[in-house]
Design a protein around this motif. Sequence first.
Motif, PDB file in Angstrom:
ATOM      1  N   ALA A 147      17.553 -32.743 -27.403  1.00 18.92           N
ATOM      2  CA  ALA A 147      16.907 -33.133 -28.808  1.00 18.92           C
ATOM      3  C   ALA A 147      15.522 -32.073 -28.848  1.00 18.92           C
ATOM      4  O   ALA A 147      15.012 -31.908 -28.002  1.00 18.92           O
ATOM      5  CB  ALA A 147      16.491 -34.455 -29.005  1.00 18.92           C
ATOM      6  N   GLY A 148      15.532 -31.803 -29.986  1.00 19.94           N
ATOM      7  CA  GLY A 148      14.062 -31.107 -30.304  1.00 19.94           C
ATOM      8  C   GLY A 148      13.464 -31.633 -31.596  1.00 19.94           C
ATOM      9  O   GLY A 148      13.782 -32.902 -31.960  1.00 19.94           O
ATOM     10  N   TYR A 149      12.476 -31.082 -32.155  1.00 21.86           N
ATOM     11  CA  TYR A 149      11.897 -31.636 -33.304  1.00 21.86           C
ATOM     12  C   TYR A 149      11.254 -30.475 -34.233  1.00 21.86           C
ATOM     13  O   TYR A 149      11.059 -29.244 -33.827  1.00 21.86           O
ATOM     14  CB  TYR A 149      10.427 -32.497 -32.788  1.00 21.86           C
ATOM     15  N   ASP A 150      10.987 -30.831 -35.549  1.00 23.80           N
ATOM     16  CA  ASP A 150      10.379 -30.012 -36.306  1.00 23.80           C
ATOM     17  C   ASP A 150       9.039 -30.027 -36.696  1.00 23.80           C
ATOM     18  O   ASP A 150       8.161 -30.898 -35.790  1.00 23.80           O
ATOM     19  CB  ASP A 150      11.112 -29.954 -38.039  1.00 23.80           C
ATOM     20  N   VAL A 151       8.296 -29.396 -37.262  1.00 27.72           N
ATOM     21  CA  VAL A 151       6.846 -29.398 -37.398  1.00 27.72           C
ATOM     22  C   VAL A 151       6.343 -30.620 -38.230  1.00 27.72           C
ATOM     23  O   VAL A 151       5.224 -30.842 -37.762  1.00 27.72           O
ATOM     24  CB  VAL A 151       6.288 -28.148 -38.424  1.00 27.72           C
ATOM     25  N   PHE A 152       7.041 -31.451 -38.562  1.00 28.81           N
ATOM     26  CA  PHE A 152       6.748 -32.503 -39.144  1.00 28.81           C
ATOM     27  C   PHE A 152       6.635 -33.832 -38.184  1.00 28.81           C
ATOM     28  O   PHE A 152       6.461 -34.960 -38.410  1.00 28.81           O
ATOM     29  CB  PHE A 152       7.569 -33.123 -40.361  1.00 28.81           C
ATOM     30  N   GLY A 153       7.596 -33.403 -36.865  1.00 27.60           N
ATOM     31  CA  GLY A 153       7.475 -34.540 -35.769  1.00 27.60           C
ATOM     32  C   GLY A 153       9.238 -35.197 -35.990  1.00 27.60           C
ATOM     33  O   GLY A 153       9.385 -36.178 -35.277  1.00 27.60           O
ATOM     34  N   ASN A 154       9.782 -34.854 -37.218  1.00 30.88           N
ATOM     35  CA  ASN A 154      11.212 -35.489 -36.969  1.00 30.88           C
ATOM     36  C   ASN A 154      12.262 -34.855 -36.020  1.00 30.88           C
ATOM     37  O   ASN A 154      12.131 -33.645 -35.514  1.00 30.88           O
ATOM     38  CB  ASN A 154      11.778 -35.044 -38.462  1.00 30.88           C
ATOM     39  N   VAL A 155      12.990 -35.850 -35.172  1.00 34.80           N
ATOM     40  CA  VAL A 155      13.820 -35.339 -34.251  1.00 34.80           C
ATOM     41  C   VAL A 155      14.967 -34.529 -34.653  1.00 34.80           C
ATOM     42  O   VAL A 155      15.865 -34.989 -35.667  1.00 34.80           O
ATOM     43  CB  VAL A 155      14.486 -36.662 -33.381  1.00 34.80           C
ATOM     44  N   LEU A 156      15.348 -33.557 -34.059  1.00 39.59           N
ATOM     45  CA  LEU A 156      16.465 -32.686 -34.384  1.00 39.59           C
ATOM     46  C   LEU A 156      17.397 -32.820 -33.450  1.00 39.59           C
ATOM     47  O   LEU A 156      17.129 -32.423 -32.125  1.00 39.59           O
ATOM     48  CB  LEU A 156      16.012 -31.215 -34.617  1.00 39.59           C
ATOM     49  N   LEU A 157      18.668 -33.437 -33.554  1.00 40.91           N
ATOM     50  CA  LEU A 157      19.671 -33.590 -32.551  1.00 40.91           C
ATOM     51  C   LEU A 157      20.499 -32.502 -32.367  1.00 40.91           C
ATOM     52  O   LEU A 157      20.923 -31.861 -33.493  1.00 40.91           O
ATOM     53  CB  LEU A 157      20.274 -34.912 -32.889  1.00 40.91           C
ATOM     54  N   PRO A 158      20.983 -32.096 -31.401  1.00 36.37           N
ATOM     55  CA  PRO A 158      21.829 -31.005 -30.931  1.00 36.37           C
ATOM     56  C   PRO A 158      23.429 -31.426 -31.567  1.00 36.37           C
ATOM     57  O   PRO A 158      23.612 -32.765 -31.800  1.00 36.37           O
ATOM     58  CB  PRO A 158      21.950 -30.700 -29.501  1.00 36.37           C
ATOM     59  N   ARG A 159      24.110 -30.527 -31.828  1.00 35.83           N
ATOM     60  CA  ARG A 159      25.672 -30.733 -32.030  1.00 35.83           C
ATOM     61  C   ARG A 159      26.420 -31.429 -30.905  1.00 35.83           C
ATOM     62  O   ARG A 159      26.117 -30.997 -29.917  1.00 35.83           O
ATOM     63  CB  ARG A 159      26.208 -29.463 -32.436  1.00 35.83           C
ATOM     64  N   PRO A 160      26.888 -32.498 -31.278  1.00 35.56           N
ATOM     65  CA  PRO A 160      27.660 -33.340 -30.216  1.00 35.56           C
ATOM     66  C   PRO A 160      28.574 -32.282 -29.508  1.00 35.56           C
ATOM     67  O   PRO A 160      29.315 -31.625 -29.965  1.00 35.56           O
ATOM     68  CB  PRO A 160      28.474 -34.433 -30.946  1.00 35.56           C
ATOM     69  N   VAL A 161      28.557 -32.650 -28.387  1.00 35.67           N
ATOM     70  CA  VAL A 161      29.738 -31.586 -27.528  1.00 35.67           C
ATOM     71  C   VAL A 161      31.051 -32.455 -27.488  1.00 35.67           C
ATOM     72  O   VAL A 161      31.312 -33.470 -27.688  1.00 35.67           O
ATOM     73  CB  VAL A 161      29.123 -31.471 -26.322  1.00 35.67           C
ATOM     74  N   LYS A 162      32.003 -31.305 -27.373  1.00 33.70           N
ATOM     75  CA  LYS A 162      33.287 -32.010 -27.317  1.00 33.70           C
ATOM     76  C   LYS A 162      33.861 -32.025 -25.935  1.00 33.70           C
ATOM     77  O   LYS A 162      33.818 -30.926 -25.163  1.00 33.70           O
ATOM     78  CB  LYS A 162      34.303 -30.946 -28.203  1.00 33.70           C
ATOM     79  N   ASP A 163      34.503 -33.198 -25.502  1.00 32.32           N
ATOM     80  CA  ASP A 163      35.132 -33.249 -24.289  1.00 32.32           C
ATOM     81  C   ASP A 163      36.709 -32.930 -24.317  1.00 32.32           C
ATOM     82  O   ASP A 163      37.191 -32.921 -25.377  1.00 32.32           O
ATOM     83  CB  ASP A 163      34.727 -34.760 -23.737  1.00 32.32           C
ATOM     84  N   ILE A 164      37.276 -33.065 -23.310  1.00 32.29           N
ATOM     85  CA  ILE A 164      38.647 -32.551 -23.343  1.00 32.29           C
ATOM     86  C   ILE A 164      39.235 -33.821 -22.228  1.00 32.29           C
ATOM     87  O   ILE A 164      38.653 -33.617 -21.023  1.00 32.29           O
ATOM     88  CB  ILE A 164      38.956 -31.237 -22.765  1.00 32.29           C
ATOM     89  N   LEU A 165      40.157 -34.588 -22.808  1.00 32.08           N
ATOM     90  CA  LEU A 165      40.650 -35.672 -22.061  1.00 32.08           C
ATOM     91  C   LEU A 165      41.906 -35.159 -21.496  1.00 32.08           C
ATOM     92  O   LEU A 165      42.617 -34.628 -21.899  1.00 32.08           O
ATOM     93  CB  LEU A 165      41.010 -36.844 -22.663  1.00 32.08           C
ATOM     94  N   ILE A 166      42.040 -35.163 -19.718  1.00 30.97           N
ATOM     95  CA  ILE A 166      43.005 -34.761 -19.048  1.00 30.97           C
ATOM     96  C   ILE A 166      43.712 -35.932 -18.457  1.00 30.97           C
ATOM     97  O   ILE A 166      42.979 -36.884 -18.061  1.00 30.97           O
ATOM     98  CB  ILE A 166      42.914 -33.621 -18.307  1.00 30.97           C
ATOM     99  N   ALA A 167      45.302 -35.843 -18.502  1.00 24.82           N
ATOM    100  CA  ALA A 167      45.763 -36.862 -17.555  1.00 24.82           C
ATOM    101  C   ALA A 167      47.038 -36.484 -16.966  1.00 24.82           C
ATOM    102  O   ALA A 167      47.382 -35.029 -17.427  1.00 24.82           O
ATOM    103  CB  ALA A 167      46.220 -38.050 -18.589  1.00 24.82           C
ATOM    104  N   GLY A 168      47.489 -36.852 -16.097  1.00 18.68           N
ATOM    105  CA  GLY A 168      48.866 -36.356 -15.329  1.00 18.68           C
ATOM    106  C   GLY A 168      49.897 -37.228 -15.044  1.00 18.68           C
ATOM    107  O   GLY A 168      49.617 -38.723 -14.806  1.00 18.68           O
TER     108      GLY A 168
END
Length: 551
Positions: free
Chosen positions: A185-206
């Motif tokens: 996470a980051g923040y702007d000059v006002f102190g608001n939290v900036l969240l990163p884009r959610p990462v995508k997982d790949i579910l695997i099964a066999g």
Amino acid sequence: MTSVPPVRLFVDGKEVANGTKVSSESAIVWEIDEKPLFEISVSEDKLEAYLTVNRTQRFAWTLKDHPRALHVALRAEEDPSIILETLSLQDILSALEQMNIKMNLDVAAIQTEILRPSRRKVKIAKGKPPVQGQDAQLELFFSETIENVFTEVKGVVDYRNHLNIPTVKRGDVIAQKTPPVEGQAGYDVFGNVLLPRPVKDILIAGKNQHVEITPDFRVIAKKAGRPRVTGNKIKYFDVNTSFVVPGNVDLETGNIVFSGDVIVYGDVMDNMIIESLGNIYVAGSVFNSTLTATGSIAVQGNVIGSNLYSGYFGVLYNRFYNHSKQLIDILEKIVESEKLLRNEISKKNMQVRYGQVMLLIIESKYQQLWGIVKELLGVIASLQSHNSDKENFQQIKAYLELFLQPANLVQTITAPKLEDFMRILREAFMRVALSQESHVQISISQSQNSTLKSNGDILIKKEGIIQCELYSAGNIIFFLDNSVCRGSKLEAGNTISAMHVGGITGVGTSLKAGKKVIVKKMYEGRVIVDRYSLDIFEPVEDKTFDRNNFV
């Protein structure tokens, strides 16, 4: 009367821009339009704040004297002896506080700009951008497409060697998943939290008997065969076994239903059916038959009067898939009807067997059930003896045969047994549905009077097609310069690339594509790209039709 900037003139409450007449009764007001001592701005992404010092002091303004005249232009000048305001560090800090700008303030830069104004935007505060994470990656160590399935040696097909079919040995790594990496996470000059884009997982099964997935997400083959991956949200890995027919598929072999690849070294003769939960490879030709594969289909010879369905269509036209879906739907309705009817019977204090109620409902409302049951039994009878799902299908067969014996059905069927049958049937149905492979294609040499449908590409490697219907969610590609396409209907989600389309006479040909149609020579027919349509009456050569070039 007019005014000269920075003087703004107001007469009787209205601002005068281009001059106006005044009298002794006019109410005349003037003011100075000047920039503030400083300005604070914030970048669009709110990660940086800037200070612009326009001047460090503000002086009084006085009007210049003007002699009596009919036309007067008001002018003003600063009086350096009268200082109205002096810029200080506290002024800027107070403004920043009011704007709630507080992260990583550069007070030294502010002070320097006050002492030696540059008149330019100077960065005085900064936030911290979020660190983007990394999506999960899946690397496959095998090909998902058919390439030169049968090798030719001096013009003769080498039937003994089909190594171009992707194969693995026990212990081979067939895929590797790289897990996602979360961002910060980051923040702007006002102190608001900036969240990163959610990462995508790949579910695997066999399939446990065929592949192993290690703690570090390696997919390892536990048997020899063709590796494959199916599914969208969850990637299912498996290693297919092959059912090999050394000669022709005909009445002697019977129809073939197999939960793996089917390899035919001869021809598929009239009125035969091959259904594969994998790929189908035919070294010879296909005559008046139906081939459905949840993977790809490759035919080395000719395709005449036949239906070829691959991928999504291989599932859709699979007989077990269709009939089991119909049967499940009917059984679910029967269960609901049985509950309602049994409730009415209980009100009359009558005792009736579960099977009696069920048979009554079938005879009165769902007599088509018996036809579906017979069709399913026919499909199961075509299963090859070493099919890995043979035991499950034997259970389904036993239940299906019970439906064809009404007396036994009444005596033996119960609610738990019916629920068990429906569970087994649903599981078998889902195994077919989940067998659809991601990257599929139909590859043929030539075809007449046939239907080909694929949710991947359709490739015509040699002579071409006559009076066929082709549908591809991807591309339809003709390879040889002299390939023909006559009297046929082609539709592709992406591109059609054809050579000789139509003829001097004959049934018209239709080429419909989502993005582009390319022809070497087209004698007549219709071309459709996206929502644009064009009828061809005179021959055209080396023509590309797309959304931007459709004439």
